[in-house]
Design an enzyme around this catalytic site. Structure first.
Site, PDB file in Angstrom:
ATOM      1  CB  CYS A 179      38.660  38.345  48.676  1.00  0.00           C
ATOM      2  SG  CYS A 179      40.123  37.395  49.140  1.00  0.00           S
ATOM      3  NE  ARG A 209      39.679  39.891  45.221  1.00  0.00           N
ATOM      4  CZ  ARG A 209      38.542  39.519  44.675  1.00  0.00           C
ATOM      5  NH1 ARG A 209      37.722  40.408  44.148  1.00  0.00           N
ATOM      6  NH2 ARG A 209      38.196  38.247  44.644  1.00  0.00           N
ATOM      7  CG  ASP A 216      40.629  37.422  42.346  1.00  0.00           C
ATOM      8  OD1 ASP A 216      41.763  37.648  42.829  1.00  0.00           O
ATOM      9  OD2 ASP A 216      40.057  36.327  42.456  1.00  0.00           O
TER      10      ASP A 216
END
Length: 152
Positions: free
Chosen positions: A8, A14, A123
Site C-alpha cells: 500500500c 492496509r 485508504d
C-alpha cells in the site's frame, strides 16, 4: 515456497492488515511452512508501528499485527517475492512501472470472492474507525480469494 508481498502507500494500514489476515488464514489451514508473507509501502518510512485502528480491526479477524513495522518497497522485493499484491490501482500502476524487466512473478490487485474480479481497498488513513472496518472487510474477502487462487 510461495512468496507473497502486500503493498500500500505507508505500510501502516492496509498492507499490514493484509499481511496479518493472510497469515491468520494460513494458520487456520494449518499451513505454517512453505510461505513467505510480508508487506511494504510505496512511500513508507522505516520502522513505524501500524495505525491503532488497523491493529484493532486486524485483531477482530484473528490477526495480531502489533509487532509489524513499516518498510519501503525496494527493488530486492522483485527478487524475494513471486506475487506482489497492490491494494489499489495506483499502487498497481507504480509497481508495474518500477518492476525490473527480469521479474517473472505476478503483480496484481487483490482478487475478490465475488465474481466482480478484483478489489481496490480505499485508504483509511486519517479517517474514522468505519474506514478501517471497511478496509478490513475488503481485505478479509481478498485474502480468502487470493489464498484459494495460490493454493490451486
Amino acid at each position: 515456497m510461495q512468496r507473497v508481498l502486500f503493498v500500500c502507500t505507508g505500510n501502516i494500514c492496509r498492507s499490514p492488515m493484509a499481511e496479518g489476515l493472510f497469515q491468520a488464514a494460513l494458520d487456520g489451514y494449518g499451513e505454517h511452512t512453505g510461505w513467505l508473507v510480508d508487506s511494504a509501502g510505496t512511500h513508507a518510512g522505516e520502522g513505524i508501528c501500524p495505525a491503532p485502528a488497523a491493529v484493532a480491526v486486524a485483531a477482530a479477524y484473528g490477526a495480531d499485527i502489533s509487532a509489524l513495522r513499516s518498510r519501503p518497497l525496494e527493488q530486492a522485493d522483485f527478487v524475494r517475492f513471486d506475487t506482489i499484491v497492490a491494494l489499489d490501482r495506483g499502487h498497481l500502476d507504480l509497481i508495474s512501472f518500477i518492476r525490473p524487466e527480469a521479474f517473472a512473478g505476478t503483480i496484481t490487485l487483490m482478487p475478490s470472492t465475488a465474481r466482480s474480479g478484483f478489489i481496490e481497498v480505499p485508504d483509511p488513513y486519517g479517517g474514522n474507525r468505519r474506514g478501517y472496518e471497511t478496509a478490513g472487510r475488503l481485505i478479509a474477502d481478498g485474502v480468502i480469494a487470493l489464498l484459494a487462487e495460490l493454493r490451486s
